[in-house]
Design an enzyme around this catalytic site. Sequence first.
Site, PDB file in Angstrom:
ATOM      1  N   SER A 222       0.823  -1.198   0.000  1.00  0.00           N
ATOM      2  CA  SER A 222       0.000   0.000   0.000  1.00  0.00           C
ATOM      3  C   SER A 222       0.867   1.261   0.000  1.00  0.00           C
ATOM      4  O   SER A 222       1.672   1.430  -0.914  1.00  0.00           O
ATOM      5  CB  SER A 222      -0.941  -0.047   1.202  1.00  0.00           C
ATOM      6  OG  SER A 222      -1.940   0.900   1.046  1.00  0.00           O
TER       7      SER A 222
ATOM      8  N   ASP B 159      -9.427  -5.277  -4.377  1.00  0.00           N
ATOM      9  CA  ASP B 159      -8.970  -4.109  -3.618  1.00  0.00           C
ATOM     10  C   ASP B 159      -9.740  -2.864  -4.061  1.00  0.00           C
ATOM     11  O   ASP B 159      -9.691  -2.496  -5.232  1.00  0.00           O
ATOM     12  CB  ASP B 159      -7.459  -3.926  -3.857  1.00  0.00           C
ATOM     13  CG  ASP B 159      -6.841  -2.876  -2.955  1.00  0.00           C
ATOM     14  OD1 ASP B 159      -7.597  -2.114  -2.324  1.00  0.00           O
ATOM     15  OD2 ASP B 159      -5.601  -2.822  -2.886  1.00  0.00           O
TER      16      ASP B 159
ATOM     17  N   HIS C 180      -7.687  -5.200  -0.114  1.00  0.00           N
ATOM     18  CA  HIS C 180      -6.439  -4.440  -0.007  1.00  0.00           C
ATOM     19  C   HIS C 180      -5.402  -5.136   0.878  1.00  0.00           C
ATOM     20  O   HIS C 180      -4.205  -5.046   0.630  1.00  0.00           O
ATOM     21  CB  HIS C 180      -6.789  -3.058   0.553  1.00  0.00           C
ATOM     22  CG  HIS C 180      -5.650  -2.106   0.573  1.00  0.00           C
ATOM     23  ND1 HIS C 180      -4.880  -1.841  -0.534  1.00  0.00           N
ATOM     24  CD2 HIS C 180      -5.145  -1.328   1.576  1.00  0.00           C
ATOM     25  CE1 HIS C 180      -3.949  -0.955  -0.218  1.00  0.00           C
ATOM     26  NE2 HIS C 180      -4.085  -0.638   1.053  1.00  0.00           N
TER      27      HIS C 180
HETATM   28  C1  LIG Z   1      -5.439   5.563  -1.291  1.00  0.00           C
HETATM   29  S1  LIG Z   1      -4.771   4.289  -0.441  1.00  0.00           S
HETATM   30  C2  LIG Z   1      -3.438   4.830   0.467  1.00  0.00           C
HETATM   31  C3  LIG Z   1      -2.704   3.781   1.168  1.00  0.00           C
HETATM   32  C4  LIG Z   1      -3.474   3.113   2.266  1.00  0.00           C
HETATM   33  N1  LIG Z   1      -3.989   4.096   3.141  1.00  0.00           N
HETATM   34  C5  LIG Z   1      -5.076   3.943   3.815  1.00  0.00           C
HETATM   35  O1  LIG Z   1      -5.868   3.063   3.709  1.00  0.00           O
HETATM   36  C6  LIG Z   1      -2.561   2.210   3.061  1.00  0.00           C
HETATM   37  O2  LIG Z   1      -1.366   2.390   3.074  1.00  0.00           O
HETATM   38  N2  LIG Z   1      -3.120   1.286   3.829  1.00  0.00           N
HETATM   39  C7  LIG Z   1      -2.399   0.558   4.833  1.00  0.00           C
HETATM   40  C8  LIG Z   1      -3.110   0.651   6.148  1.00  0.00           C
HETATM   41  C9  LIG Z   1      -2.161  -0.878   4.500  1.00  0.00           C
HETATM   42  O3  LIG Z   1      -2.940  -1.461   3.752  1.00  0.00           O
HETATM   43  O4  LIG Z   1      -1.180  -1.437   5.002  1.00  0.00           O
END
Ligand SMILES: CSCC[C@H](NC=O)C(=O)N[C@@H](C)C(=O)O
Length: 731
Positions: free
Chosen positions: A587, A675, A707
């Site tokens: 992410s 996702d 995700h």
């Molecule tokens: C537009 S998505 C940005 C990245 C995401 N942020 C929030 O949800 C992210 O990094 N998520 C983390 C918590 C993860 O999945 O580890």
Amino acid sequence: MASKATLAGEIVSAYRDVTSYPTPTSADINISEGQATVVLQTLWSQHDLDRKEKTTLLRSHTINIATGSTLGKLGPQEVKNELWNKVSPSGKLRAVVRTGKDKQNEDKHYIEIFDSTRKLKTIDILALEKHGKIIDNDGQFGSFEWSSSEGHLLYLAEKKKAKTGSYFDPKAYKDSGSGDDDLPNEKPDLVRRGDEFEHIETWGEQLTERVHPVVCVLDIESNTVSVLENIPDDESAGQAMWGPDDAGIVVCTWKHSPYRLGLKFCCQRKSALYYLDLQKGSLDLLSQDGRAVRFPRFSPDMSKLIYLDVPEGGPHNQCARLVKIDWATRNRQVVVDEVKHAPDLEFPGIYTYNLARQVWFDDNIHIAMSTSWRSISAVIVVNTDNGKITRLEVDTADTQANINPQASYGFLGVKRNVVMMYYSTLNQPYNLLLAQVNDPSNLSSISWIYPDDHMETLDWLTFSVLVHKPSKSRINPKYENVDYESILCLPKQSQSGTLPPLIVFSHGGPNSVFDTSFNIISAFFCTCGYAVLMVNYRGSLGFGQDSILSLTGNIGTQDVMDVESAMVEVIAKGLVDGSRIFKFGGSHGGFLTTHLIGQYPDTFRAAATRNPVVNLASMFSTTDINDWIFAQAALEFDYRTLADDKLLPYLWLCSPMSHIDKVKTPILLMIGLDDKRVPPAQSFEYYKALKARNVSVRCLTYPKNNHSISDVDAEADCMVNTIVWFNNHLP
Ligand SMILES: CSCC[C@H](NC=O)C(=O)N[C@@H](C)C(=O)O
């Protein structure tokens, strides 16, 4: 346990080992008035690699709280098909929400009521057709509460949907085109013609079944359900609690209009805390305009209500305030304010994803909760009269306990002043501990009880927390004093004395954090012979609000350089092999992974990433949280904003994709095909760009995974493939 797994079979068995330790998720305690015996029931989650699912395990301990001795233990036994299981306030009744299927394979939800000897009744709740599915303990909307009189149960469920059908369905009744996706009050059982393919907006990533939660009350005597209708129709309800004397309900709501933005990991969404008076039918706003709310909790005497709030909008996770409402006067007071900056080890403010159901001590003054405190998860006790904060932890001078001073703690709840907690470290899986704390203003001489034998320390891993001060050129001029940390995990030294290769691991968010709690991924990497550097770059939670704000407008530079510098510092210490460095993260951690291999093309042997953000310009119109891009880019968000000619170039320049022509590092992309947050197209865009440039890339796709790619089989496949990929790129 082998200290270095290299063959596929050994890697798989190493993964089996590290996933065999369960994680505590919740606890309930039963104490009869005036009795020294407590029954502690805990729920745990454990991977079952062979059944390819996470199992929920129930453990029960009977403890003499006066002597600390464990009188009996039951379990672990598996709990299945239960959404909720709650004992009534008197302890005499238990209510369970059970899921099942009928003979036609249709979903069923039953509410079952038990006393101490038998099941008193089962209510086929969906058959009443008052609402859709009951919401589970999802950490966002769900709650399930006995009324104090024990005659009613309060819960959240999906609002009943109109039945939809085809224009060609002879049973259809109402024509489409109303644009009204909710049930018309009149003629509720008739089918809406032509609406069967209408788009249904949901609350996004990991909440795709949540559309419009409503508050429901079951009268246990008459088996009737009321759906409370006083909440505005463009707001979804959640986290409902009974007010004093069951005369009303306290509830949080999240606004739908103009459209829903994803809620998972996003505590800053426009929301409100209300009191719904059941007699008058009135709805009073309790929270402050412009503040996003969570986790209301009444004191045992119902005289005070606390909750957490953060500014509405902005970064998706922030330093929270603890707010208290004096119920008689409705006077609102900030007990713990946002902390901007906390030098050294001072209290950095409140950061919590979840608050235990029972947080209050019996004095109606003190509460306890878990929070991130730099790179440690700590439990704090807060005096809600004067805001004084004390850390609740084992005295490390207690040699009998032998707990690492860097241990992380988690709070499970407090009942009649008995606190339930757990602790762990990166090399010691989770242990329970509890204590009677009769004077929460004096935490100096607590006698801790450990209901189990202490979990073994995993001798293949050692760890240390490192503090990093940004070098002169990297100091953020607006937030000069913000530092950051990393956690270095080292595998057992090899006989030959060669230094281990290093995996540089960056967390997502960017507003989340690594702590010293037991972590399956790092334990697994170390078992496979790698050192792991988990970097809490500036912007991580637990370091003050300034740290979070310092990253906005600087993603792709400040965070990238923080990770790179931490890595350079660690290599300079001579503990890892600086010629064998790998990059891992998902992410926003994938954003950093792809940035780092683009900006430092000669540094990494290989990289692996889960659902990386690679191009903000193309993600803008596809993610469930397009406001995230604005917050992280320090731009004002407006629901009407479009990705126009002014915005797109800026987003492109912040993105890893803008460095694609420099990339040489072989990369493994792991994609959750469902996702909603970082849509698969992000990874495919990167994949194609690398293929076209003849860079080595492998792509793994996981159907029905979101995700987090957290289905047991998918997650296991990601982990094993990551190590195989890295091993194949070891010189
Ligand atoms: C537009 S998505 C940005 C990245 C995401 N942020 C929030 O949800 C992210 O990094 N998520 C983390 C918590 C993860 O999945 O580890």
